[in-house]
Design an enzyme around this catalytic site. Sequence first.
Site, mmCIF file in Angstrom:
data_model
loop_
_atom_site.group_PDB
_atom_site.id
_atom_site.type_symbol
_atom_site.label_atom_id
_atom_site.label_comp_id
_atom_site.label_asym_id
_atom_site.label_seq_id
_atom_site.Cartn_x
_atom_site.Cartn_y
_atom_site.Cartn_z
ATOM 1 N N GLU A 53 -14.778 2.888 -2.187
ATOM 2 C CA GLU A 53 -13.628 3.754 -2.488
ATOM 3 C C GLU A 53 -12.448 2.833 -2.713
ATOM 4 O O GLU A 53 -11.854 2.325 -1.759
ATOM 5 C CB GLU A 53 -13.361 4.671 -1.291
ATOM 6 C CG GLU A 53 -14.433 5.684 -1.033
ATOM 7 C CD GLU A 53 -14.524 6.668 -2.171
ATOM 8 O OE1 GLU A 53 -13.502 7.167 -2.633
ATOM 9 O OE2 GLU A 53 -15.652 6.901 -2.632
ATOM 10 N N CYS B 161 -4.391 6.372 -2.048
ATOM 11 C CA CYS B 161 -5.212 5.897 -3.167
ATOM 12 C C CYS B 161 -5.086 6.844 -4.358
ATOM 13 O O CYS B 161 -5.232 6.440 -5.499
ATOM 14 C CB CYS B 161 -6.664 5.752 -2.736
ATOM 15 S SG CYS B 161 -7.296 7.253 -1.997
HETATM 16 P P1 NAD Z 1 -8.127 -4.521 1.404
HETATM 17 O O1 NAD Z 1 -9.206 -4.519 0.417
HETATM 18 O O2 NAD Z 1 -7.221 -5.690 1.460
HETATM 19 O O3 NAD Z 1 -8.688 -4.349 2.890
HETATM 20 C C1 NAD Z 1 -9.517 -3.270 3.244
HETATM 21 C C2 NAD Z 1 -10.377 -3.675 4.423
HETATM 22 O O4 NAD Z 1 -11.294 -4.687 4.004
HETATM 23 C C3 NAD Z 1 -9.611 -4.267 5.589
HETATM 24 O O5 NAD Z 1 -10.187 -3.818 6.792
HETATM 25 C C4 NAD Z 1 -9.824 -5.765 5.410
HETATM 26 O O6 NAD Z 1 -9.697 -6.514 6.601
HETATM 27 C C5 NAD Z 1 -11.248 -5.791 4.890
HETATM 28 N N1 NAD Z 1 -11.612 -6.983 4.140
HETATM 29 C C6 NAD Z 1 -10.816 -7.854 3.466
HETATM 30 N N2 NAD Z 1 -11.568 -8.824 2.880
HETATM 31 C C7 NAD Z 1 -12.857 -8.566 3.178
HETATM 32 C C8 NAD Z 1 -14.110 -9.170 2.836
HETATM 33 N N3 NAD Z 1 -14.171 -10.256 2.082
HETATM 34 N N4 NAD Z 1 -15.246 -8.611 3.319
HETATM 35 C C9 NAD Z 1 -15.205 -7.492 4.071
HETATM 36 N N5 NAD Z 1 -14.055 -6.873 4.423
HETATM 37 C C10 NAD Z 1 -12.890 -7.383 3.976
HETATM 38 O O7 NAD Z 1 -7.296 -3.174 1.166
HETATM 39 P P2 NAD Z 1 -5.983 -2.699 1.912
HETATM 40 O O8 NAD Z 1 -4.832 -3.505 1.418
HETATM 41 O O9 NAD Z 1 -6.241 -2.636 3.375
HETATM 42 O O10 NAD Z 1 -5.860 -1.191 1.384
HETATM 43 C C11 NAD Z 1 -5.195 -0.818 0.222
HETATM 44 C C12 NAD Z 1 -6.199 -0.515 -0.878
HETATM 45 O O11 NAD Z 1 -7.111 0.485 -0.438
HETATM 46 C C13 NAD Z 1 -5.541 0.075 -2.122
HETATM 47 O O12 NAD Z 1 -6.073 -0.540 -3.258
HETATM 48 C C14 NAD Z 1 -5.935 1.537 -2.071
HETATM 49 O O13 NAD Z 1 -5.955 2.186 -3.308
HETATM 50 C C15 NAD Z 1 -7.288 1.448 -1.453
HETATM 51 N N6 NAD Z 1 -7.665 2.740 -0.886
HETATM 52 C C16 NAD Z 1 -8.651 3.452 -1.500
HETATM 53 C C17 NAD Z 1 -9.003 4.701 -1.009
HETATM 54 C C18 NAD Z 1 -10.077 5.523 -1.663
HETATM 55 O O14 NAD Z 1 -10.593 6.425 -1.015
HETATM 56 N N7 NAD Z 1 -10.442 5.276 -2.907
HETATM 57 C C19 NAD Z 1 -8.356 5.218 0.110
HETATM 58 C C20 NAD Z 1 -7.350 4.453 0.693
HETATM 59 C C21 NAD Z 1 -7.020 3.215 0.196
#
Ligand code: NAD
Length: 510
Positions: A245, A279
């Site tokens: 997502e 999102c």
């Molecule tokens: P992010 O991708 O930086 O982090 C998300 C999670 O992934 C965190 O827990 C982070 O620690 C972890 N993570 C980071 N690198 C990783 C790796 N290499 N392997 C595994 N896990 C890892 O995102 P963010 O900044 O926390 O959130 C914002 C983003 O989330 C925006 O792009 C937003 O659109 C998206 N989002 C999408 C939805 C949806 O349902 N489509 C909902 C909410 C947020």
Amino acid sequence: MAIVEWLSDAPAEPRRWQTRSPATLEPLESWEAARPEDVRAAVERARKAQREWAAAGFAERARRLRRALRVLLAREAEFAATIERETGKPAVEILSSELLPAADAIEFYAKRAKRVLADRTLPLHLLKSKKLKLVYKPLGVVGIITPWNFPFILALNPTVQALAAGNGVVLKPSEATPATGRLVEALFREAGLPDGLVACAVGDGATGAALVEAGVDKVSFTGSERTGRKIAEACGRALIPCTLELGGKDPMIVCADADVERAAAGAVYGAFANAGQVCVSTERVYVVDAVADEFVRRVVEHTGRLRQGSGGEADVGPMIWAPQLDVVERHVEDARRRGAHVLTGGRRNPRYEGLYYEPTVLVDVDHDMLVMREESFGPLLPIMRVRDEAEALRLANDSGYGLNASVWSRDKRRGAELARAIESGCAVVNDCLVTYGIAESPFGGVKASGIGRVNGDMGLKGYCHVQSIVVDRFGAKSELLWFPYEARKVRWLRRLLHFVWGTPIGRWLS
Ligand code: NAD
């Protein structure tokens, strides 16, 4: 100032960090990141507990999930306080988009799992001598990795679905909101679910990466496109399924026959709710020329009435993640440099120390600007005037993302037709942001917005693998297709081929 501040990052020691309040920048708590061995141990414990949980059956699982609902209701004020401390969200948003949907998710899946995931026997169209049974089996242990923007519901909702289907869960919440992630673990522990069935491993990306490689049976990821691609690669190597997502750049189309007042109020809500960190935030607006002036005037009026602050009666809270504020500033700077005009906002709120960016309305934008192309994930509302709906549709689809979209028109049928023509996983007519909160609706994106669907019946089934069991009904000594292969069988099969698929009655029977 960073909301996540690393205190010790030396490879030999447990890595430690400290969180700060995005609203006030005050230090909150310090945390120790789970190491790969801790994560593997959590997965192993969850796997042991999962066997008992899967064997408990739907009714018992539903009973215990409802106990979790009672714990949630009993502790809601305390949960809200933790969420507010870590995110600075206004009180209404904590209730409307974290706690209420959490309560709904627990009850909805507790009630529904048995019906959706019950064994099914299907009649066969051809092989009438067989019976087909579909059995939905839990996957085992699901790794759930979540972001900071809705730290409670985005962790709880997939957890509930995975549990209702009979799985164990290891959750890795965002490093910006670990205390909220821990609430999910506490909720199910207090509800008396088997020890270790739901575990929360706090940490950053390294901990998340360790979880993907810790032997889980599926990864449910919500976060950025950049991380999503890494997770997909790692899941590909481990040959496990994942749902991704990811981000969006959701368009809003305002048609010539729109109710302009509703559309303007909706645009302001869609862009600035949760400080634009949804999102499915409204990230770009295409308004048809005939109503553009009135629409923009009303949008600016509504925006001017918003109260920025944290908790209480504030409308627009702070941003939660400092690097995202930098993205927002970069987008506004780029737009200004290329000729856009800021009608309101366009700066950090000087009244606050924390990560507040003023709700910002931009006009005279075009598709070369970052604010129309990249996910801003902040309180920005760029509005582009277009000739007609056809131009709006073309521009709406001119994006690498495809999560959600909205169309505003008094003609609901025409609105739905336009919505259908948008390349997105979800779309809304005359409303915005609602889809994730509608438990029946599958939710997810196309293009760079992700892979797979969560929520609803489809989401529940995604936490199972379906086993198909074919049972022979009559127990004859042999079957037509078994050995020996004889010339008469060839003749017979050829006749069958031509009868079943070559005649109207054959096609009707099949
Ligand atoms: P992010 O991708 O930086 O982090 C998300 C999670 O992934 C965190 O827990 C982070 O620690 C972890 N993570 C980071 N690198 C990783 C790796 N290499 N392997 C595994 N896990 C890892 O995102 P963010 O900044 O926390 O959130 C914002 C983003 O989330 C925006 O792009 C937003 O659109 C998206 N989002 C999408 C939805 C949806 O349902 N489509 C909902 C909410 C947020």
